[in-house]
Design a protein around this motif. Structure first.
Motif, PDB file in Angstrom:
ATOM      1  N   MET A  48       0.825  -1.207   0.000  1.00 27.58           N
ATOM      2  CA  MET A  48       0.000   0.000   0.000  1.00 27.58           C
ATOM      3  C   MET A  48       0.860   1.258   0.000  1.00 27.58           C
ATOM      4  SD  MET A  48      -3.030  -1.118   2.657  1.00 27.58           S
ATOM      5  CE  MET A  48      -3.807   0.499   2.661  1.00 27.58           C
ATOM      6  N   VAL A  49       1.927   1.258   0.790  1.00 33.41           N
ATOM      7  CA  VAL A  49       2.825   2.412   0.837  1.00 33.41           C
ATOM      8  C   VAL A  49       3.469   2.630  -0.525  1.00 33.41           C
ATOM      9  CG1 VAL A  49       5.003   3.267   1.787  1.00 33.41           C
ATOM     10  CG2 VAL A  49       3.267   2.337   3.320  1.00 33.41           C
ATOM     11  N   ALA A  50       3.922   1.528  -1.161  1.00 36.52           N
ATOM     12  CA  ALA A  50       4.542   1.639  -2.489  1.00 36.52           C
ATOM     13  C   ALA A  50       3.554   2.224  -3.493  1.00 36.52           C
ATOM     14  CB  ALA A  50       5.029   0.266  -2.950  1.00 36.52           C
ATOM     15  N   PHE A  51       2.302   1.774  -3.448  1.00 35.36           N
ATOM     16  CA  PHE A  51       1.271   2.288  -4.361  1.00 35.36           C
ATOM     17  C   PHE A  51       1.044   3.784  -4.136  1.00 35.36           C
ATOM     18  CE2 PHE A  51      -3.270   3.439  -4.559  1.00 35.36           C
ATOM     19  CZ  PHE A  51      -3.482   3.341  -5.927  1.00 35.36           C
TER      20      PHE A  51
ATOM     21  N   PHE B 210       5.803   8.192   9.048  1.00 35.92           N
ATOM     22  CA  PHE B 210       5.741   6.806   8.579  1.00 35.92           C
ATOM     23  C   PHE B 210       5.955   6.689   7.070  1.00 35.92           C
ATOM     24  CE2 PHE B 210       2.729   7.457  12.112  1.00 35.92           C
ATOM     25  CZ  PHE B 210       3.429   6.782  13.098  1.00 35.92           C
ATOM     26  N   ARG B 211       6.873   7.520   6.537  1.00 37.25           N
ATOM     27  CA  ARG B 211       7.202   7.470   5.120  1.00 37.25           C
ATOM     28  C   ARG B 211       8.703   7.268   4.974  1.00 37.25           C
ATOM     29  NH1 ARG B 211       5.314  12.680   2.163  1.00 37.25           N
ATOM     30  NH2 ARG B 211       5.886  11.398   0.362  1.00 37.25           N
TER      31      ARG B 211
ATOM     32  N   GLU C 284       3.073   6.047  -2.690  1.00 31.50           N
ATOM     33  CA  GLU C 284       4.251   6.860  -3.011  1.00 31.50           C
ATOM     34  C   GLU C 284       4.445   6.973  -4.523  1.00 31.50           C
ATOM     35  OE1 GLU C 284       5.962   8.651  -1.108  1.00 31.50           O
ATOM     36  OE2 GLU C 284       5.881   7.868   0.925  1.00 31.50           O
ATOM     37  N   GLU C 285       4.265   5.878  -5.233  1.00 27.99           N
ATOM     38  CA  GLU C 285       4.462   5.881  -6.693  1.00 27.99           C
ATOM     39  C   GLU C 285       3.463   6.786  -7.399  1.00 27.99           C
ATOM     40  OE1 GLU C 285       4.186   1.803  -7.772  1.00 27.99           O
ATOM     41  OE2 GLU C 285       6.089   1.256  -6.800  1.00 27.99           O
ATOM     42  N   ASN C 286       2.277   6.972  -6.805  1.00 29.29           N
ATOM     43  CA  ASN C 286       1.225   7.767  -7.437  1.00 29.29           C
ATOM     44  C   ASN C 286       0.997   9.107  -6.736  1.00 29.29           C
ATOM     45  OD1 ASN C 286      -0.045   5.834  -9.579  1.00 29.29           O
ATOM     46  ND2 ASN C 286       0.206   4.562  -7.754  1.00 29.29           N
ATOM     47  N   ASP C 287       1.986   9.521  -5.913  1.00 31.85           N
ATOM     48  CA  ASP C 287       1.935  10.830  -5.238  1.00 31.85           C
ATOM     49  C   ASP C 287       0.620  11.049  -4.506  1.00 31.85           C
ATOM     50  OD1 ASP C 287       4.496  11.611  -6.113  1.00 31.85           O
ATOM     51  OD2 ASP C 287       3.689  12.224  -8.052  1.00 31.85           O
ATOM     52  N   LEU C 288       0.196  10.049  -3.768  1.00 30.06           N
ATOM     53  CA  LEU C 288      -1.070  10.140  -3.046  1.00 30.06           C
ATOM     54  C   LEU C 288      -0.899  10.602  -1.608  1.00 30.06           C
ATOM     55  CD1 LEU C 288      -2.676   6.831  -4.372  1.00 30.06           C
ATOM     56  CD2 LEU C 288      -3.172   9.167  -5.101  1.00 30.06           C
TER      57      LEU C 288
END
Length: 672
Positions: free
Chosen positions: A221-224, A238-239, A226-230
């Motif tokens: 979920m974190v990867a998704f 927590f990043r 971060e990759e989509n600037d959400l």
């Protein structure tokens, strides 16, 4: 008579002999206990602190608690029921318009545009399960299902395939087993009156198996996101590459820059009331779907958050179970990430100010020199108040803290800031921000005093709890328990004032005096020689070394860049551009970190340049930096007999140990 005397003296000798043997036995037993506790500092911290607590006078038990009639309740069962009633009162009433039902249309159709990124499933394998198991500590508390972490760790290879099947089935069906949704609350005393149930914070102990699977989902979920600037750029919690330090460095640099420009700055520290407990699950579900979380994953998350039950444990007694109707269980792995999703749009209507967040810790700052500029800041503050109302969140306005920076007193007198109830917020001189004391002068003297006090309390605890003065033992305790306090956010607050430098240095100065072998002919060894013998940096040198490493990490993208502009030239290698700045901003890490990094040799700075995986290069950089620094004199200015031996001075003519001044002179002298 003489026989009686002889008998008495013989008895006394026997008693003395027994006392001596008992003392030796006690000393030996204590040494063994101390050695075992020290070995457990990292592997089993609960054992270590249990040893330390055995020497404390204060009790750490819960209660007794005061009931509604004012009577004191000592019974563990009664106290557990009082506490669960208190924790239950923090829940919010779900908003009916956003309420999500398990069999409703929310899960049947998707309102996510086809061109928008989405994540509706998580692909994982047995290796992912085994990797997640490896991140769980063996000392992790056992959850309500009774499955111990140590068993999970020791049998990871054998259990991973079975757990994979269970987790895959759970995600495919969108059903979380009921034992994964049970929580045992361990009440943690926050401070204040120990007899009030409201002064205890709930920390939920959940299934370690569920926490293991949460780690797998969280990673994807974190990867998704971060990759989509959400994730909001204002959010540092927590990043990867973000931290309390990265948030504070940017904030402090902005404050000093605006002060140098002659601006006034108001910083309002907001406080959400029971934030984790009050999150409206329906609103959170709609936000998750809006950013692209859908399908099997959102069904699983809904099941994970709903129909939860909790009990409170006091001693060996547990309360009656209660159904959790709102909030995120504190102590889970997914909780902090879901909090970030809930708050990701809090800055949406902030137009003229800067909002900073670390999970639910939020502050908003605005620069002004006129009433009109301050009005724009007030509008932004009110937009955050409206956000909380729309999201069924509440502020604890009594805990708001307002710092007012700047020397334009007329602008301060003509302006004010109100809380959500309309009451004027009184300005304070300082505020605790992510563990660092910030004051309205932009300096860290208050924080340095607090750090020093905390370190000295820990020193007293160490020397009270451990009788040994062995070098390795005391160095282990010092590095584990005291240096962590001195190091925390040190690039932010590392002082330049000689009084502040000495205040911090004195902690290490006094501690090392107690180590065996640090005296000759009953007189203490010179502090500089002590540092050499013990193989330790001075506190000042350690802080500057940490600042250099942080700058290197910013260069290579391992942490968020606080504002450096890196230049790569063939002759000098990679350096940080140094600007002409105002007097106040010269104390900012963005300025001081640049000077420190540029002062070290090119061959050290350039380690890792061009590497695709800087995490693998960092140990090499750190090793090269330490090798280089080992040849540089480390001579902290402690006053007394020391200044006469020092030969490097700062811009004000004070004798200094700072690398900014030592390195250029030392390197120049080395080549003469």
């Amino acid at each position: 008579m003489s026989q009686k005397k002889q008998l008495t003296s013989k008895t006394i000798r026997k008693l003395n002999d027994i006392a001596e043997k008992l003392k030796k036995s006690y000393d030996e037993q204590r040494k063994q206990s101390e050695a075992k506790a020290i070995q457990a500092i990292k592997a089993n911290p609960k054992y270590f602190y249990a040893h330390v607590k055995s020497f404390r006078d204060k009790k750490s038990e819960i209660g007794p608690l005061q009931d509604e009639s004012g009577e004191l309740v000592h019974d563990d069962l009664a106290m557990s029921n009082m506490l669960i009633k208190q924790f239950e009162s923090a829940f919010s009433v779900p908003d009916e318009e956003n309420k999500v039902h398990k069999t409703g249309a929310f899960f049947e159709t998707s309102n996510i545009p086809s061109n928008k990124a989405r994540i509706d499933d998580v692909q994982f394998g047995v290796d992912d399960i085994e990797e997640a198991i490896g991140t769980i500590k063996e000392s992790t508390a056992t959850g309500p299902d009774g499955f111990p972490a140590i068993l999970l760790r020791r049998l990871a290879t054998q259990l991973a395939p079975l757990l994979y099947d269970i987790c895959r089935c759970s995600l495919d069906t969108g059903e979380v087993p009921s034992q994964f949704r049970r929580g045992t609350i361990s009440p943690i005393f926050k401070g204040g009156n120990r007899m009030l149930a409201s002064n205890y914070r709930p920390v939920t102990v959940t299934s370690v198996v569920c926490r293991m699977f949460e780690k797998v989902l969280k990673k994807r979920m974190v990867a998704f996101m971060e990759e989509n600037d959400l994730v909001s750029p204002m959010q540092h919690g927590f990043r990867k590459g973000h931290s309390c330090l990265s948030q504070l460095l940017e904030h402090h640099d902005q404050i000093l820059q605006q002060l140098d420009e002659g601006k006034n700055i108001d910083v309002l520290y907001l406080d959400f009331a029971k934030c984790f407990d009050k999150i409206d699950i329906g609103i959170l579900m709609h936000k998750m779907k809006k950013i692209g979380i859908d399908g099997k994953l959102i069904r699983w998350l809904f099941s994970f958050l709903t129909e939860r039950t909790m009990i409170v444990k006091v001693g060996k007694q547990t309360s009656e179970p209660r159904v959790v109707i709102s909030g995120l269980p504190q102590g889970t792995c997914l909780g902090p990430l879901l909090m970030i999703i809930m708050n990701h749009d809090i800055h949406r209507d902030v137009k003229n100010s800067v909002l900073g967040s670390f999970a639910d810790d939020t502050k908003i700052q605005g620069a002004y020199n006129s009433e009109e500029e301050h009005r724009l800041f007030r509008e932004d503050v009110c937009s955050v108040y409206r956000w909380a109302q729309l999201n069924n969140m509440q502020f604890n306005h009594k805990k708001f803290i307002l710092l007012r920076y700047g020397s334009n007193w007329q602008a301060k007198e003509e302006t004010s800031l109100c809380d959500p109830t309309g009451e004027v917020i009184e300005a304070k001189e300082n505020a605790r921000d992510l563990g660092v004391v910030m004051n309205d002068q932009g300096t860290f003297t208050d924080h340095i005093e607090k750090v020093t006090t905390d370190c000295r309390r820990t020193m007293a605890m160490i020397f009270r709890s451990f009788s040994t003065r062995d070098e390795m033992t005391l160095k282990t305790l010092y590095k584990s328990l005291i240096l962590s306090k001195l190091d925390y956010c040190s690039p932010l607050y590392m002082p330049t004032k000689i009084t502040d430098v000495r205040m911090l240095e004195r902690v290490q100065f006094d501690f090392t005096l107690r180590i065996n072998g640090m005296s000759e002919n009953e007189r203490p060894i010179n502090y500089w020689k002590r540092l050499e013998r013990l193989g330790m940096y001075s506190v000042e040198r350690r802080h500057e070394r940490y600042a250099i490493m942080y700058t290197w990490k910013a260069l290579h993208g391992m942490t968020r860049n606080p504002g450096f502009e890196f230049i790569n030239s063939g002759r000098r290698g990679t350096t940080v551009k140094e600007y002409a700045v105002g007097k106040l901003r010269s104390f900012s890490f963005v300025v001081r970190g640049a000077k420190l990094f540029n002062a070290i040799p090119k061959e050290v700075r350039n380690i890792g340049t061009g590497d695709l995986e800087p995490t693998k290069s960092f140990p090499n950089f750190k090793r090269a930096l330490d090798n280089f620094l080992s040849a540089i004199p480390d001579q902290p200015n402690m006053g007394g007999t020391y200044p006469s031996q020092m030969y490097y001075v700062d811009d004000n003519g004070n004798k200094t140990n700072s690398l900014v001044y030592v390195l250029p002179n030392f390197l120049r002298e080395s080549f003469v």
